[in-house]
Design an enzyme around this catalytic site. Structure first.
Site, PDB file in Angstrom:
ATOM      1  N   ASP A 176      40.141  46.308  41.011  1.00 35.44           N
ATOM      2  CA  ASP A 176      39.652  46.125  39.697  1.00 35.44           C
ATOM      3  C   ASP A 176      39.036  45.961  39.835  1.00 35.44           C
ATOM      4  O   ASP A 176      38.742  43.910  39.898  1.00 35.44           O
ATOM      5  CB  ASP A 176      41.023  45.900  39.099  1.00 35.44           C
ATOM      6  CG  ASP A 176      40.757  46.207  37.992  1.00 35.44           C
ATOM      7  OD1 ASP A 176      40.387  47.209  37.104  1.00 35.44           O
ATOM      8  OD2 ASP A 176      40.786  45.076  36.394  1.00 35.44           O
ATOM      9  N   GLU A 197      35.746  49.412  42.021  1.00 34.40           N
ATOM     10  CA  GLU A 197      35.847  49.983  40.590  1.00 34.40           C
ATOM     11  C   GLU A 197      34.698  48.720  40.139  1.00 34.40           C
ATOM     12  O   GLU A 197      34.529  47.706  39.910  1.00 34.40           O
ATOM     13  CB  GLU A 197      37.249  50.066  40.015  1.00 34.40           C
ATOM     14  CG  GLU A 197      36.626  50.256  38.303  1.00 34.40           C
ATOM     15  CD  GLU A 197      36.705  49.402  37.165  1.00 34.40           C
ATOM     16  OE1 GLU A 197      36.869  49.686  35.998  1.00 34.40           O
ATOM     17  OE2 GLU A 197      37.524  47.894  37.039  1.00 34.40           O
TER      18      GLU A 197
HETATM   19  C1  GLC Z   1      38.902  47.596  34.741  1.00 30.12           C
HETATM   20  C2  GLC Z   1      39.886  48.338  33.998  1.00 30.12           C
HETATM   21  C3  GLC Z   1      39.790  48.226  32.715  1.00 30.12           C
HETATM   22  C4  GLC Z   1      40.304  46.896  32.459  1.00 30.12           C
HETATM   23  C5  GLC Z   1      39.154  46.120  32.937  1.00 30.12           C
HETATM   24  C6  GLC Z   1      39.880  44.302  33.535  1.00 30.12           C
HETATM   25  O1  GLC Z   1      37.695  48.253  33.627  1.00 30.12           O
HETATM   26  O2  GLC Z   1      39.972  50.262  34.472  1.00 30.12           O
HETATM   27  O3  GLC Z   1      41.047  48.835  31.787  1.00 30.12           O
HETATM   28  O4  GLC Z   1      40.150  46.746  31.447  1.00 30.12           O
HETATM   29  O5  GLC Z   1      39.738  46.409  34.404  1.00 30.12           O
HETATM   30  O6  GLC Z   1      40.831  44.410  34.095  1.00 30.12           O
END
Ligand code: GLC
Length: 623
Positions: free
Chosen positions: A265, A307
């Site tokens: 993440d 991500e």
């Molecule tokens: C990523 C997740 C999101 C979250 C962020 C912080 O972007 O997809 O939902 O708010 O990380 O962890």
């Protein structure tokens, strides 16, 4: 634990294979530190321990994937993404719904955050207080293990989130840091006063300007903690190798519990540098390569999904560019493809999309592929640069403003219904929330049969795009039955300030049941989605390693690309408007089309007057 001779040898071979990938990075990141030697020894011991503890069935899977390293690039891969509680209440509940996933052709599930979050608002679970425990509302580790085994028995891979950038302020490390333990204070970025934070702020951007402005949070004792996201999400200090060691342990523990894919993440934020945006710094890529090597050594069946929701030019490096080629993420979200889908749909014009896909993305990536998607649990940010807009004669600022207006539904003639997310008056940035079906026109269509038909066609166009472009298509829960916006989120005080809950509904199982037959919008979307995934699985040219070439077929509303397989390449044509579009048959032949047979609908395509006619929002896959 005693290792058999074969296991010891396998470990040594894998260590040799990836030793440089790991330690070259760590040397560069941490070599100067006095604690580095001890930590690299501890890391080696961790790798051995984790391998020794790895269950036999997973060791077998390791071998299988060593022998078939392209397993995740194959056309049979299709993903489904959901919050456990919203889909089936608990992990045990998910097991009862596996037939639904099978019937869709799903081979990969992403359980949205399921590790133990902080109590109260946890940013949808992205504020974890214990990486070794399951959210008690969903079940426990035994349930998790049993779900992992059930999925594996069906040939479905399991993906879960690993939140690397921050922990909840309730995590044991954070608590100890707050209590003043020096060791743990160094796990975070804590400042005695706000002088450094203020200097950093000069170049930082705000992720949640509306609900969590700024990047630092003042503590009761007057100190300031780095909190890129919400005040309760404390950023970890990755410049401390101890953090690397801890997270490597967490990662391998999850791998040994049967996780196939870790969604790492918010990785862009891992490394901080004064005077920069603190996003996608070169050290981030070193860290990610090193983490990847850790998995390759001790749990090689595991792959990494990164991500990084960043600009097109920046995103590609998460799949490994330059020295990291083939060594970083196995998967990364194709955020640009998603943004460009919505942009082209609103504009009925694919020129910007064609330009962006062609100029920023190579035709292939090494040992990796994209996670392709149209909707997810997050908002849509208009990641369109001024330069790219300018290259096709658009004004970037105006185009982004148009998209926001279009998808809230304010723009005259818009088919969409959505909500703004995190309006930033300073930058003029206005992001969008909303479900696929509502943004595609189904909510607004009401009883109007033509508007309904168009909305259904838009949804299937999106699914046809992500199934054929290259990568693992990820279907977001409920989109297979065209679920609408859930405006009820406004009644929940914990969710009301965050419009992303608009598109995080509870699965409507009654609707899912009735969509199994009939001609409703939901039924047509379900049948269409099943067909798209089933046909994708049968087309070798849709393997992730097959080059994708973006073409220019003529009509502005048509996106065209060729999957250049050595045998039976496929030309994909997608119409982004409600008008039928002719594409010259001659042009198609020039691009290698031999038979005018649509692999998607499995029927011949007429070429009267020398043109293929794409129906409104239609997609054709031609051999
Ligand atoms: C990523 C997740 C999101 C979250 C962020 C912080 O972007 O997809 O939902 O708010 O990380 O962890």
């Amino acid at each position: 634990m005693a290792l058999s001779r074969a296991d010891r040898e396998i470990f040594e071979l894998r260590l040799e294979r990836s030793r440089a990938d790991l330690f070259d990075m760590l040397d560069e990141l941490y070599g100067q530190r006095s604690d580095y030697e001890a930590i690299s020894k501890a890391l080696l011991a961790l790798l051995k321990r984790s391998w020794a503890a790895r269950p036999a069935d997973l060791k077998r899977l390791d071998l299988q994937r060593d022998l078939a390293p392209d397993w995740f690039q194959r056309p049979r891969m299709a993903g489904y993404v959901f919050y456990v509680d919203r889909f089936a209440d608990t992990l045990a509940g998910v097991q009862e719904r596996l037939d639904w996933l099978d019937s869709l052709g799903i081979t990969y599930v992403h359980l949205m955050p399921c590790l133990k979050p902080r109590p109260g608002d946890s940013d949808g679970g992205y504020a974890v207080m214990d990486y070794g425990a399951i959210d008690p509302r969903l079940g426990d580790m035994a349930d998790f293990g049993s779900l992992a085994a059930a999925l594996r028995a069906r040939g479905i891979s399991l993906c879960i989130d690993l939140v690397l950038n921050h922990t909840a302020q309730e995590h044991d490390w954070a608590r100890r840091a707050a209590a003043g333990e020096a060791k743990y204070r160094d796990y975070y970025l804590i400042f005695e006063d706000d002088s450094l934070p203020r200097q950093y702020e000069e170049t930082l951007v705000e992720v949640f300007p509306d609900t969590a402005p700024g990047n630092f949070t003042r503590q009761a004792d007057g100190s300031w903690v780095w909190t890129t996201f919400n005040r309760f999400q404390w950023d970890l200090n990755w410049a401390n190798p101890q953090v690397f060691l801890e997270m490597a342990g967490v990662m391998l523990d999850l791998a040994n519990r049967g996780v196939d894919v870790l969604r790492l993440d918010a990785v862009a934020f891992l490394w901080k540098r004064m005077g920069s945006r603190c996003q996608s710094e070169p050290e981030v890529h070193k860290l990610l390569q090193a983490l990847r090597a850790v998995s390759r050594i001790a749990a090689p069946a595991l792959i990494h999904l990164e991500e990084a929701i960043v600009s097109p030019a920046e995103m590609l490096s998460y799949l490994g560019r330059g020295r990291h080629d083939g060594k970083e993420g196995n998967l990364a979200y194709h955020n640009s493809l998603m943004v460009q889908f919505w942009s082209a749909l609103a504009a009925r014009d694919c020129r910007l999309m064609t330009h962006v896909l062609r100029s920023h993305f190579p035709t292939t990536v090494t040992n990796a592929t994209y996670a392709t998607y149209i909707r997810c649990h997050d908002d849509i940010g208009w990641a369109v640069t001024d330069e790219d807009a300018g290259a096709v004669g658009l004004n970037g600022h105006l185009h982004r403003a148009f998209l926001s207006e279009f998808y809230t539904g304010e723009f005259p003639g818009s088919f969409a219904r959505g909500a703004l997310f995190q309006e930033n008056p300073a930058t003029g940035d206005r992001r969008i929330s909303g479900s696929f079906a509502s943004l595609a026109g189904l909510e607004r269509a009401g009883d109007d049969p033509l508007a309904t038909e168009m909305a259904v066609a838009r949804i299937l166009l999106g699914h046809a795009l992500i199934a054929s472009y290259g990568g693992i298509p990820l279907i977001y829960m409920g989109d297979e039955i065209a679920m609408l916006n859930d405006w009820g989120y406004l009644d929940d005080p914990e969710h009301a300030p965050d419009s992303r809950w608009l598109h995080r509904p509870r699965m409507d199982w009654e609707a899912a049941q009735s969509a199994q037959s009939g001609e409703t919008a939901a039924a047509r979307v379900l049948t269409g989605t099943r067909r798209i995934l089933a046909r994708r699985a049968a087309i070798p040219a849709f393997h992730g390693a097959v080059p994708v070439e973006i073409l220019a077929p003529g009509p502005e509303a048509v996106l065209a690309y060729r999957r250049r397989a050595p045998v039976d390449p496929v030309l994909c044509l997608l119409n982004f408007s409600e008008q039928p579009q002719p594409v010259s048959a001659e042009w198609c032949r020039g691009e290698g089309v031999r038979r005018f047979d649509d692999l998607l609908a499995e029927r011949p395509v007429p070429t009267d007057d020398g043109a293929v006619r794409l129906p409104p929002y239609g997609a054709l896959w031609l051999v």
